[in-house]
Design a protein around this motif. Structure first.
Motif, PDB file in Angstrom:
ATOM      1  N   PHE A   3      25.625 -64.800  44.408  1.00 49.27           N
ATOM      2  CA  PHE A   3      24.246 -64.339  44.366  1.00 49.27           C
ATOM      3  C   PHE A   3      23.928 -63.915  42.942  1.00 49.27           C
ATOM      4  N   SER A   4      22.648 -63.914  42.607  1.00 49.24           N
ATOM      5  CA  SER A   4      22.242 -63.450  41.281  1.00 49.24           C
ATOM      6  C   SER A   4      20.859 -62.815  41.378  1.00 49.24           C
ATOM      7  N   VAL A   5      20.600 -61.909  40.465  1.00 52.00           N
ATOM      8  CA  VAL A   5      19.280 -61.296  40.351  1.00 52.00           C
ATOM      9  C   VAL A   5      18.877 -61.322  38.884  1.00 52.00           C
ATOM     10  N   GLN A  16      14.995 -60.181  45.725  1.00 52.94           N
ATOM     11  CA  GLN A  16      15.651 -61.402  45.259  1.00 52.94           C
ATOM     12  C   GLN A  16      16.932 -61.652  46.059  1.00 52.94           C
ATOM     13  N   LEU A  17      17.703 -60.598  46.266  1.00 50.55           N
ATOM     14  CA  LEU A  17      18.955 -60.706  47.006  1.00 50.55           C
ATOM     15  C   LEU A  17      18.686 -61.066  48.463  1.00 50.55           C
ATOM     16  N   LYS A  18      17.719 -60.401  49.077  1.00 49.37           N
ATOM     17  CA  LYS A  18      17.361 -60.705  50.468  1.00 49.37           C
ATOM     18  C   LYS A  18      16.989 -62.171  50.628  1.00 49.37           C
ATOM     19  N   THR A  19      16.177 -62.675  49.722  1.00 45.80           N
ATOM     20  CA  THR A  19      15.726 -64.065  49.792  1.00 45.80           C
ATOM     21  C   THR A  19      16.911 -65.016  49.717  1.00 45.80           C
ATOM     22  N   GLN A  20      17.853 -64.738  48.823  1.00 43.73           N
ATOM     23  CA  GLN A  20      19.020 -65.607  48.672  1.00 43.73           C
ATOM     24  C   GLN A  20      19.914 -65.584  49.907  1.00 43.73           C
ATOM     25  N   ALA A  43      27.324 -55.007  44.263  1.00 42.35           N
ATOM     26  CA  ALA A  43      26.576 -54.257  43.253  1.00 42.35           C
ATOM     27  C   ALA A  43      27.219 -54.424  41.881  1.00 42.35           C
ATOM     28  N   ALA A  44      28.543 -54.352  41.825  1.00 44.68           N
ATOM     29  CA  ALA A  44      29.249 -54.521  40.555  1.00 44.68           C
ATOM     30  C   ALA A  44      29.066 -55.936  40.010  1.00 44.68           C
ATOM     31  N   GLU A  45      29.171 -56.948  40.884  1.00 48.96           N
ATOM     32  CA  GLU A  45      29.001 -58.338  40.449  1.00 48.96           C
ATOM     33  C   GLU A  45      27.596 -58.588  39.896  1.00 48.96           C
ATOM     34  N   LEU A  46      26.588 -57.981  40.536  1.00 49.29           N
ATOM     35  CA  LEU A  46      25.200 -58.205  40.131  1.00 49.29           C
ATOM     36  C   LEU A  46      24.735 -57.261  39.031  1.00 49.29           C
TER      37      LEU A  46
END
Length: 130
Positions: A3-5, A16-20, A43-46
């Motif tokens: 995932f990405s934001v 953005q996260l919800k949509t993905q 959270a750490a990854e994003l």
């Protein structure tokens, strides 16, 4: 699943996260019962707050797309793809009803409307495929 934001988006990061996630469930990329990343890990990854991920997960749980299990994590809900598809069909129908009413008010023929729909659909498909 990655995932990405983006800070450049006009949508909040949790949206953005919800949509993905919603798209991944609907496409079958995420399957029923599959675990989502932990709040802290994602959270750490994003590079976002744990609260941002928690809000996305909570709102998806309220929609019936995921389920939160205390102490275990967040999982794709059973039949969530089916639930999401039904909701999307309902929303699509509502939008088409509005478009048809507007077309009738503008005296646009069914043939013209079908042509517009085909063009829009093709444009969106082209954008999706890159």
């Amino acid at each position: 699943m990655k995932f990405s934001v983006s800070d450049d988006s006009d949508k909040p990061k949790y949206e953005q996260l919800k949509t993905q996630i919603r798209s991944a469930v609907y496409s079958g990329e995420l399957t029923e019962g599959q675990a989502l990343p932990s709040l802290r890990r994602l959270a750490a990854e994003l590079g976002v707050s744990v609260l941002t991920v928690a809000r996305a997960y909570d709102e998806l749980a309220n929609e019936g797309i995921v389920r939160n299990e205390q102490g275990r994590g967040t999982f794709v809900a059973l039949r969530s793809g089916e639930v999401l598809r039904r909701r999307l069909l309902t929303k699509t129908r509502e939008n088409l009803e509005e478009a048809c009413a507007a077309a009738q008010r503008a005296d646009i023929s069914m043939q013209e409307l079908e042509q517009m729909l085909a063009e829009i659909y093709a444009d969106i498909e082209q954008q999706r495929l890159g």
